[in-house]
Write a protein that holds these residues in place. Structure first.
Motif, PDB file in Angstrom:
ATOM      1  N   HIS A  13       0.894  -1.104  -0.275  1.00 46.43           N
ATOM      2  CA  HIS A  13      -0.259   0.191   0.514  1.00 46.43           C
ATOM      3  C   HIS A  13       1.012   1.605  -0.058  1.00 46.43           C
ATOM      4  N   ARG A  14      -0.046   2.427  -0.556  1.00 48.71           N
ATOM      5  CA  ARG A  14       1.380   3.972  -0.156  1.00 48.71           C
ATOM      6  C   ARG A  14       0.460   5.217   0.670  1.00 48.71           C
ATOM      7  N   LYS A  15       0.371   4.280   1.808  1.00 49.19           N
ATOM      8  CA  LYS A  15      -0.386   4.930   3.041  1.00 49.19           C
ATOM      9  C   LYS A  15       0.282   5.538   3.883  1.00 49.19           C
ATOM     10  N   GLY A  16       1.756   5.454   3.977  1.00 50.19           N
ATOM     11  CA  GLY A  16       2.180   5.413   4.903  1.00 50.19           C
ATOM     12  C   GLY A  16       2.416   4.695   6.527  1.00 50.19           C
ATOM     13  N   LYS A  17       2.707   5.177   7.450  1.00 49.69           N
ATOM     14  CA  LYS A  17       2.550   4.520   8.688  1.00 49.69           C
ATOM     15  C   LYS A  17       1.346   4.011   9.174  1.00 49.69           C
ATOM     16  N   ALA A  18       0.964   3.286   8.550  1.00 47.31           N
ATOM     17  CA  ALA A  18      -0.668   2.845   9.166  1.00 47.31           C
ATOM     18  C   ALA A  18      -0.617   0.806   8.797  1.00 47.31           C
ATOM     19  N   PRO A  19       0.081  -0.201  10.164  1.00 48.10           N
ATOM     20  CA  PRO A  19      -0.564  -0.906  10.176  1.00 48.10           C
ATOM     21  C   PRO A  19      -1.039  -1.468   9.820  1.00 48.10           C
ATOM     22  N   TRP A  20      -2.332  -1.078  10.074  1.00 44.62           N
ATOM     23  CA  TRP A  20      -3.784  -1.141  10.378  1.00 44.62           C
ATOM     24  C   TRP A  20      -4.211  -1.046   8.883  1.00 44.62           C
ATOM     25  N   ALA A  21      -3.485  -0.803   7.891  1.00 48.11           N
ATOM     26  CA  ALA A  21      -3.641  -0.632   5.964  1.00 48.11           C
ATOM     27  C   ALA A  21      -3.841  -1.747   5.685  1.00 48.11           C
ATOM     28  N   SER A  22      -5.466  -2.600   4.886  1.00 50.26           N
ATOM     29  CA  SER A  22      -5.486  -3.264   3.285  1.00 50.26           C
ATOM     30  C   SER A  22      -4.273  -3.492   2.709  1.00 50.26           C
ATOM     31  N   ASN A  23      -3.633  -4.676   2.543  1.00 48.36           N
ATOM     32  CA  ASN A  23      -2.640  -4.547   1.623  1.00 48.36           C
ATOM     33  C   ASN A  23      -3.671  -5.446   0.163  1.00 48.36           C
ATOM     34  N   GLU A  24      -2.924  -4.440  -1.698  1.00 49.04           N
ATOM     35  CA  GLU A  24      -3.746  -4.524  -2.247  1.00 49.04           C
ATOM     36  C   GLU A  24      -2.436  -5.270  -2.936  1.00 49.04           C
ATOM     37  N   VAL A  25      -2.781  -5.362  -4.620  1.00 47.52           N
ATOM     38  CA  VAL A  25      -2.327  -5.601  -5.893  1.00 47.52           C
ATOM     39  C   VAL A  25      -2.285  -4.546  -6.386  1.00 47.52           C
ATOM     40  N   ILE A  26      -1.199  -4.165  -6.729  1.00 52.50           N
ATOM     41  CA  ILE A  26      -0.920  -1.976  -7.514  1.00 52.50           C
ATOM     42  C   ILE A  26       0.336  -2.823  -8.786  1.00 52.50           C
ATOM     43  N   PHE A  27      -0.976  -2.260  -9.723  1.00 51.88           N
ATOM     44  CA  PHE A  27      -0.407  -2.460 -10.940  1.00 51.88           C
ATOM     45  C   PHE A  27       0.268  -0.370 -11.237  1.00 51.88           C
ATOM     46  N   PRO A  28       1.328  -0.348 -10.805  1.00 51.80           N
ATOM     47  CA  PRO A  28       1.727   1.311 -10.753  1.00 51.80           C
ATOM     48  C   PRO A  28       2.090   1.696 -12.314  1.00 51.80           C
ATOM     49  N   GLU A  29       2.162   0.662 -13.156  1.00 57.25           N
ATOM     50  CA  GLU A  29       2.911   1.329 -15.021  1.00 57.25           C
ATOM     51  C   GLU A  29       0.876   0.937 -15.960  1.00 57.25           C
ATOM     52  N   ARG A  30       0.492   0.362 -14.575  1.00 55.44           N
ATOM     53  CA  ARG A  30      -1.406   0.643 -15.479  1.00 55.44           C
ATOM     54  C   ARG A  30      -2.206   1.733 -14.196  1.00 55.44           C
ATOM     55  N   GLY A  31      -1.981   1.703 -13.473  1.00 52.72           N
ATOM     56  CA  GLY A  31      -2.348   3.212 -12.498  1.00 52.72           C
ATOM     57  C   GLY A  31      -3.490   2.452 -12.042  1.00 52.72           C
ATOM     58  N   ARG A  32      -2.878   1.110 -11.701  1.00 54.65           N
ATOM     59  CA  ARG A  32      -4.838  -0.109 -10.956  1.00 54.65           C
ATOM     60  C   ARG A  32      -3.879  -0.170  -9.683  1.00 54.65           C
ATOM     61  N   SER A  33      -4.837  -0.807  -8.998  1.00 53.96           N
ATOM     62  CA  SER A  33      -4.752  -1.788  -8.317  1.00 53.96           C
ATOM     63  C   SER A  33      -5.991  -2.716  -8.190  1.00 53.96           C
ATOM     64  N   TYR A  34      -5.304  -4.019  -6.814  1.00 54.88           N
ATOM     65  CA  TYR A  34      -7.351  -4.429  -6.490  1.00 54.88           C
ATOM     66  C   TYR A  34      -7.119  -5.007  -5.158  1.00 54.88           C
ATOM     67  N   LEU A  35      -8.473  -5.115  -4.848  1.00 52.56           N
ATOM     68  CA  LEU A  35      -8.476  -5.986  -3.484  1.00 52.56           C
ATOM     69  C   LEU A  35      -8.533  -7.448  -3.272  1.00 52.56           C
ATOM     70  N   CYS A  36      -7.720  -8.075  -2.935  1.00 48.22           N
ATOM     71  CA  CYS A  36      -8.413  -9.452  -2.387  1.00 48.22           C
ATOM     72  C   CYS A  36      -8.830 -10.174  -1.509  1.00 48.22           C
ATOM     73  N   GLY A  37     -10.685 -10.530  -1.677  1.00 47.19           N
ATOM     74  CA  GLY A  37     -11.260 -10.192  -0.445  1.00 47.19           C
ATOM     75  C   GLY A  37     -11.396  -8.723   0.200  1.00 47.19           C
ATOM     76  N   ASN A  38     -11.192  -8.804   1.483  1.00 50.33           N
ATOM     77  CA  ASN A  38     -10.491  -7.819   2.416  1.00 50.33           C
ATOM     78  C   ASN A  38      -9.227  -6.802   2.572  1.00 50.33           C
ATOM     79  N   ASN A  39      -7.989  -8.166   1.932  1.00 48.92           N
ATOM     80  CA  ASN A  39      -6.607  -7.279   2.737  1.00 48.92           C
ATOM     81  C   ASN A  39      -5.705  -8.878   1.237  1.00 48.92           C
ATOM     82  N   CYS A  40      -4.624  -8.143   0.752  1.00 54.80           N
ATOM     83  CA  CYS A  40      -4.223  -9.157  -0.118  1.00 54.80           C
ATOM     84  C   CYS A  40      -3.086  -9.699   0.699  1.00 54.80           C
TER      85      CYS A  40
END
Length: 590
Positions: free
Chosen positions: A219-246
């Motif tokens: 994730h790109r949310k800084g210091k956030a231990p609670w943040a849900s992780n995603e699969v991020i495609f920076p060159e597409r400008g897209r991201s996906y959430l797998c369920g509630n947390n990747c």
């Protein structure tokens, strides 16, 4: 069941598929040592490939067999070429990953250091749990005819990938003290790096497509231990959430080695979490669940065909490749029932309405219990205890807002969730016996908090716990930033910060405690240092509360999951004796 029997299991991990087979690492305990070897499975037959009991990370590249072998405390990267004797390619203190390039291998490893000389700390992050003083760091090496170090410094290499003529590396160099991570393009010839990621955040794993396109898990949310992780495609400008947390935050006390993984073959493969389930996802146009609910995927590979290692509450470790292979056919744990109290999910292994019950509290706080085998749960159930475990607010797997809501409120709403769960089991499920409570890390904090705010439990065992959030800021490897952000403050040493940290610390309320407490701690715990147990123990004793402090030499924060085997056996023995005595459970061991 006795403790040695509880740990008489074999755990599969790290599958790698090629030509109709999957290689995997099998780990077990033999006497006072961990053993591991590499096996293969073709869907019907299992074959052992290495025999010294110190091998892992088996791979086949270009008809050559590679693996890591540990001898005399050092890791050696070995290759076995057709018709030739095994040959050592590289040596380090800890080899974590390797991958072929056109002309050689990329290896992520930590070199050995002089452990006896004086150590000069010049950074806030100068020690780390499981590693000790940071005399050396995880680096990236090129291993070929002439081996060389590619990426190194006063930071760690976290992951790397090489595909389609492109190499990327993940490091903590942007903010090593906190451990924030970035992805860099890497020139293999010069070692020069170009930052790819924007902002700040976490990168747990990285992958390149066969054509060299980038994806990363984080994730790109800084210091956030609670943040849900995603699969991020920076060159597409897209991201996906797998369920509630990747990725997976589902806990187990199995002694395997699991890491968050991202793999890109025909599509992206990654584990994703929904509640207490850790499932395998495939991402092409959108995330697709590939596995059934009720399991915790702990490893996978899609290099050739798909293989995965998973756990269930009843079975410690299963390998699925065409069919299931069970390394522990004689082991079948008792099944829990799922219990929901409002939005809060929990589980109960019930042996008798009249039996005593132990409430287990997980660590994190942004981790989760769920569909994975727990040695300790089955051990206590086999010895006549009901076992209750629950995911209070703050747990991961139920959405980012649910995970974040405990921030600044440790011991508030999360304790209410735990106590409501206990009340439900008493009132609705009819459990009549006495209650004990136990937990580790944040679960140890919550155990300490409960005994200073409630008299509903007849005994407690607090492990690797937290009693003083303020003192931990100066003694923990991450406490200086983690405790602050979890407490909702900016500066732990400001008057307001000190006040808030002490308001949230169990030690502040120790005069209210009456419950007998056993404190268990590893001597080399750098995450929640042993001083946390020491000061709570002394305070309890001075207040006249029955307390015992058990210190395990040679163990760190992972003492209950991958500590010294003799210590893990002793730990189960003393916890059983403590809860039997305090909860009046006279059931004899099977």
């Amino acid at each position: 069941m006795d403790p040695r029997e509880a740990y008489r299991i074999r755990v599969a991990s790290d599958p790698f598929t090629i030509r109709g087979k999957t290689l995997f690492t099998m780990t077990w305990i033999e006497g006072s040592k961990y053993k591991s070897s590499i096996f293969s499975f073709d869907g019907s037959r299992v074959e052992r490939l290495t025999f010294t009991g110190s091998e892992r990370l088996g791979r086949i590249y270009d008809n050559s067999f590679y693996y890591v072998q540990n001898r005399e405390g050092k890791d050696r990267l070995i290759v076995v070429e057709a018709g030739k004797e095994p040959r050592q390619l590289f040596e380090a203190c800890n080899i974590k990953k390797f991958m072929p390039t056109r002309d050689g291998l990329l290896v992520m490893a930590q070199e050995c250091a002089d452990l006896k000389s004086p150590y000069y700390a010049r950074k806030v992050k100068y020690k780390f749990d499981g590693r000790g003083l940071l005399r050396t760091r995880d680096s990236l090496y090129y291993v070929g005819e002439e081996s060389r170090k590619l990426v190194s410094g006063e930071f760690d290499v976290v992951d790397f990938s090489h595909s389609g003529g492109r190499t990327v590396v993940v490091t903590t160099e942007g903010d090593d003290d906190v451990g924030l991570q970035d992805v860099y393009d890497l020139d293999l010839n010069t070692g020069e790096r170009r930052k790819v990621t924007d902002g700040s955040g976490i990168v747990l794993a990285v992958a390149l497509s066969p054509l060299g396109e980038l994806a990363y898990l984080g994730h790109r949310k800084g210091k956030a231990p609670w943040a849900s992780n995603e699969v991020i495609f920076p060159e597409r400008g897209r991201s996906y959430l797998c369920g509630n947390n990747c990725g997976s935050k589902v806990l187990s006390d199995l002694f395997d080695s699991t890491t968050d993984k991202l793999q890109w073959t025909d599509a992206i493969y990654v584990v994703g979490q929904i509640g207490g389930d850790a499932l395998l996802f495939r991402i092409d146009d959108k995330p697709e669940e590939l596995t059934e609910r009720g399991m915790s995927v702990r490893g996978f590979d899609a290099s050739d065909e798909l293989a995965l290692v998973y756990s269930t509450p009843q079975k410690p470790s299963l390998l699925k490749f065409h069919s299931d292979y069970d390394p522990n056919p004689g082991v079948k744990g008792l099944s829990p029932i799922n219990v929901k109290v409002g939005q809060i999910e929990g589980w109960l292994i019930e042996v008798s309405k009249d039996a005593p019950t132990i409430l287990f509290v997980h660590g994190g706080p942004h981790m989760a219990y769920g569909s994975a085998y727990f040695v300790e749960f089955q051990f206590f159930a086999s010895n006549g205890f009901n076992v209750a475990y629950v995911n209070p607010r703050g747990s991961q797997g139920y959405g980012e807002e649910f995970a974040k809501v405990c921030v600044g409120d440790w011991g508030g709403g999360d304790m209410n969730d735990l106590m409501n769960f206990v009340s439900h089991l008493r009132d609705k499920e009819g459990l009549k016996g006495k209650w004990g409570v136990t937990g580790g890390s944040y679960g140890g904090f919550m155990t300490n908090w409960i005994v200073t705010h409630s008299n509903q439990f007849s005994a407690a065992v607090s492990e690797r716990g937290i009693s003083n959030l303020l003192s931990m800021c100066g003694t923990s490897d991450i406490g200086f930033w983690f405790n602050a952000i979890e407490s909702g403050i900016d500066d732990p040493w400001s008057p307001e910060g000190i006040r808030k940290l002490m308001e949230m610390s169990p030690i502040t309320y120790v005069s209210r405690a009456n419950t007998p407490v056993m404190l268990i701690h590893g001597e080399e715990d750098y995450r929640c240092p042993i001083e946390q147990a020491e000061q709570f123990f002394v305070a309890l004793k001075r207040k006249g509360v029955e307390a015992v402090l058990v210190r395990y030499q040679g163990d760190g924060h992972e003492h209950a999951r991958r500590g010294r085997p003799e210590n893990m056996v002793d730990r189960l023995e003393i916890k059983l004796k403590w809860f039997r005595e305090k909860l009046n459970n006279n059931k004899k061991e099977k």
